[in-house]
Design an enzyme around this catalytic site. Sequence first.
Site, short mmCIF file in Angstrom:
data_model
loop_
_atom_site.label_atom_id
_atom_site.label_comp_id
_atom_site.label_asym_id
_atom_site.label_seq_id
_atom_site.Cartn_x
_atom_site.Cartn_y
_atom_site.Cartn_z
N GLN A 271 3.32 9.93 1.32
CA GLN A 271 4.60 9.25 1.09
C GLN A 271 5.26 9.73 -0.20
O GLN A 271 6.47 9.53 -0.39
CB GLN A 271 4.41 7.73 1.04
N GLY B 78 0.84 -1.20 0.00
CA GLY B 78 0.00 0.00 0.00
C GLY B 78 0.87 1.24 0.00
O GLY B 78 2.05 1.18 0.38
N CYS C 167 7.29 -0.46 6.19
CA CYS C 167 6.77 0.69 5.44
C CYS C 167 7.81 1.13 4.42
O CYS C 167 9.00 1.12 4.72
CB CYS C 167 6.48 1.82 6.43
N LEU C 168 7.34 1.52 3.25
CA LEU C 168 8.27 1.96 2.20
C LEU C 168 8.97 3.27 2.58
O LEU C 168 9.95 3.64 1.95
CB LEU C 168 7.52 2.12 0.87
N HIS D 194 -1.16 6.90 7.85
CA HIS D 194 -0.31 7.86 7.13
C HIS D 194 -1.05 9.19 6.91
O HIS D 194 -0.44 10.26 6.94
CB HIS D 194 0.09 7.31 5.75
N HIS E 29 -2.91 0.78 8.16
CA HIS E 29 -1.57 1.38 8.03
C HIS E 29 -1.61 2.63 7.14
O HIS E 29 -1.06 3.68 7.48
CB HIS E 29 -0.62 0.32 7.47
N GLU E 30 -2.31 2.52 6.00
CA GLU E 30 -2.38 3.66 5.07
C GLU E 30 -3.21 4.81 5.66
O GLU E 30 -2.86 5.98 5.49
CB GLU E 30 -2.95 3.23 3.71
ZN ZN Z 1 3.67 3.03 5.30
#
Ligand code: ZN
Length: 149
Positions: free
Chosen positions: A51, A46, A88-89, A135, A131-132
């Site tokens: 991000q 995701g 997480c990216l 953010h 999680h998203e």
């Molecule tokens: Zn993340």
Amino acid sequence: MAIRKIFQEGEECLAKRCREVTVFDDKLSQLIDDLFDTLKKADGAGLAAPQIGVLRRVAVVNVDGVKMELVNPQIIAAEGQQIGEEGCLSVDFSKNCEVLRPQKVTVRAYDRYGKMFERTVTDLPARCVCHELDHLEGILFYTRKYQCK
Ligand code: ZN
């Protein structure tokens, strides 16, 4: 279609509450396409707009056969619990840790055209939605690190 730079922890854009989307235009559509392209390139589950440096309430999920674009998403129901490792990216993998999330969530959101929908997902896609959405509030997963008692 474009691959965008994924911002890393420490950048201000990852610590802010994102603004609601009010205009469903080509620019939004482009943003969603870029999120999907960037997510695919990074081989993640995701990705949220902050991000890639865009402080809008937009995220995409593509994991375990669940592909969703989420504009102004809200979790309207949550059930059960799951404990599992997250990464997480935007965060170094050394910070991967276990996080407690609902086992099942129902999310209400808009698509790129402004059409509202609701979808119930479980397991990894449910974890990913939570999680998203974090953010979009400027919250990173490891601040929710699960501590067993
Ligand atoms: Zn993340």
